[in-house]
Design a protein around this motif. Structure first.
Motif, short mmCIF file in Angstrom:
data_model
loop_
_atom_site.label_atom_id
_atom_site.label_comp_id
_atom_site.label_asym_id
_atom_site.label_seq_id
_atom_site.Cartn_x
_atom_site.Cartn_y
_atom_site.Cartn_z
N HIS A 204 14.69 60.18 -61.25
CA HIS A 204 14.99 58.92 -60.57
C HIS A 204 15.56 59.18 -59.17
CE1 HIS A 204 14.94 54.67 -61.71
NE2 HIS A 204 15.95 54.50 -60.87
N VAL A 205 16.47 60.15 -59.08
CA VAL A 205 17.07 60.49 -57.79
C VAL A 205 16.03 61.09 -56.86
CG1 VAL A 205 18.73 62.04 -56.66
CG2 VAL A 205 19.40 60.74 -58.68
N ALA A 231 16.07 65.22 -51.14
CA ALA A 231 15.95 64.51 -52.41
C ALA A 231 15.77 65.49 -53.56
CB ALA A 231 14.76 63.55 -52.36
N ASN A 232 14.96 66.51 -53.36
CA ASN A 232 14.75 67.53 -54.40
C ASN A 232 16.03 68.31 -54.69
OD1 ASN A 232 12.04 66.88 -54.68
ND2 ASN A 232 11.38 68.36 -53.13
N VAL A 233 16.77 68.65 -53.63
CA VAL A 233 18.02 69.41 -53.80
C VAL A 233 19.04 68.57 -54.57
CG1 VAL A 233 19.99 70.39 -52.58
CG2 VAL A 233 17.68 70.87 -51.78
N LEU A 234 19.19 67.29 -54.19
CA LEU A 234 20.11 66.41 -54.89
C LEU A 234 19.75 66.28 -56.36
CD1 LEU A 234 20.63 63.52 -52.30
CD2 LEU A 234 22.42 64.99 -53.24
N LEU A 238 22.31 67.67 -59.23
CA LEU A 238 22.88 66.72 -60.17
C LEU A 238 22.45 67.04 -61.60
CD1 LEU A 238 22.52 63.36 -58.21
CD2 LEU A 238 24.65 64.48 -58.86
N THR A 239 21.18 67.35 -61.79
CA THR A 239 20.69 67.67 -63.13
C THR A 239 21.39 68.91 -63.68
OG1 THR A 239 18.51 66.72 -62.61
CG2 THR A 239 18.65 68.22 -64.50
N ALA A 240 21.45 69.95 -62.87
CA ALA A 240 22.08 71.20 -63.32
C ALA A 240 23.57 70.99 -63.58
CB ALA A 240 21.88 72.30 -62.28
N GLY A 241 24.23 70.24 -62.70
CA GLY A 241 25.67 70.02 -62.85
C GLY A 241 26.01 69.25 -64.10
#
Length: 255
Positions: A204-205, A231-234, A238-241
């Motif tokens: 989604h992000v 956008a890819n980095v965010l 976020l997913t990994a965190g």
């Protein structure tokens, strides 16, 4: 004499066009700027973009707070207590937290309603499928609608699990978030629900951030590559965190 004659006229003495004009003046009012913005597709996309960025900012802060669990129970519980005393003594206990909650609820509702209405408007404008298939879009783009539904359901479950304790596994302990997190991620279904929701969030992000930038006029031919990379980095961060917390509990790193 002329004045008395004018004042003695009845409605029947006036031409119908004059009466219609008077009625139109009284009843035909231009809609407010807020209503005009809400009714337009551009307005709804702008509301989606702004509300999405508000939620994205919260997610970054929330992820950083979650990572405090790796520093032990005292650090994590102290952070949770600090959130409730934020703004004191100017604000009363938990006022700042409730302000954040109200803003987030408003952002979620505006985002979801705008997305739904835009989707319905798009279907009404295109009741039949395209004769020629459109260019293949990314996986994140094609799953935005379903991802939004997954996230909406997850938010409800997450609140009932770790905020109110209604569906919490084991004994919910108010004021002991560290132990409550361990309880949730000690069950297989708690991990599955959380990880699936976080993966949907990442997708989604990935698409939503770039789309919001285009809506707000930030994007351009020269900036698209940078915005898509950001956008890819965010999405990855976020997913990994967020996923790192249940994984740490499952593997015993956090116990």
């Amino acid at each position: 004499m002329e004045m008395r004659r004018f004042m003695s006229w009845t409605d029947e003495d006036f031409p119908s066009s004059v009466v219609s004009m008077a009625l139109a003046t009284r009843t035909d009012r231009r809609p407010s700027m807020t209503r005009t913005l809400w009714d337009s597709s551009v307005g709804k996309k702008t509301i989606m973009a702004v509300s999405g960025l508000v939620m994205l900012g919260y997610l970054v802060v929330h992820m950083l707070g979650n990572l405090k669990i790796f520093f032990g129970s005292d650090e994590f519980n102290h952070y949770a207590h600090w959130l409730r005393t934020l703004g004191e003594p100017f604000l009363h206990y938990e006022w700042a937290l409730w302000i954040v909650r109200v803003v987030l609820v408003a952002a979620v509702v505006l985002h979801a309603v705008s997305a739904y209405q835009l989707s319905r408007r798009d279907l009404r404008a295109r009741p039949t499928a395209y004769v020629h298939r459109k260019a293949r879009s990314s996986y994140a783009t094609r799953t935005m609608r379903y991802g939004g539904v997954i996230l909406a359901l997850f938010i409800v479950w997450h609140i009932l699990d770790l905020t109110t304790g209604t569906v919490h596994s084991g004994g919910f302990q108010s004021g002991h978030p560290y132990q409550n997190v361990l309880d949730t991620f000690s069950t297989w279904y708690g991990n599955v629900i959380y990880i699936v929701a976080v993966l949907a969030l990442g997708l989604h992000v990935q698409h939503g951030f770039w789309s919001a930038a285009q809506t707000l006029g930030v994007g351009s031919a020269t900036r698209d590559r940078v915005l898509k990379t950001l956008a890819n980095v965010l999405a990855v961060v976020l997913t990994a965190g967020f996923v790192s917390v249940p994984v740490a509990v499952m593997t015993g790193v956090v116990s």
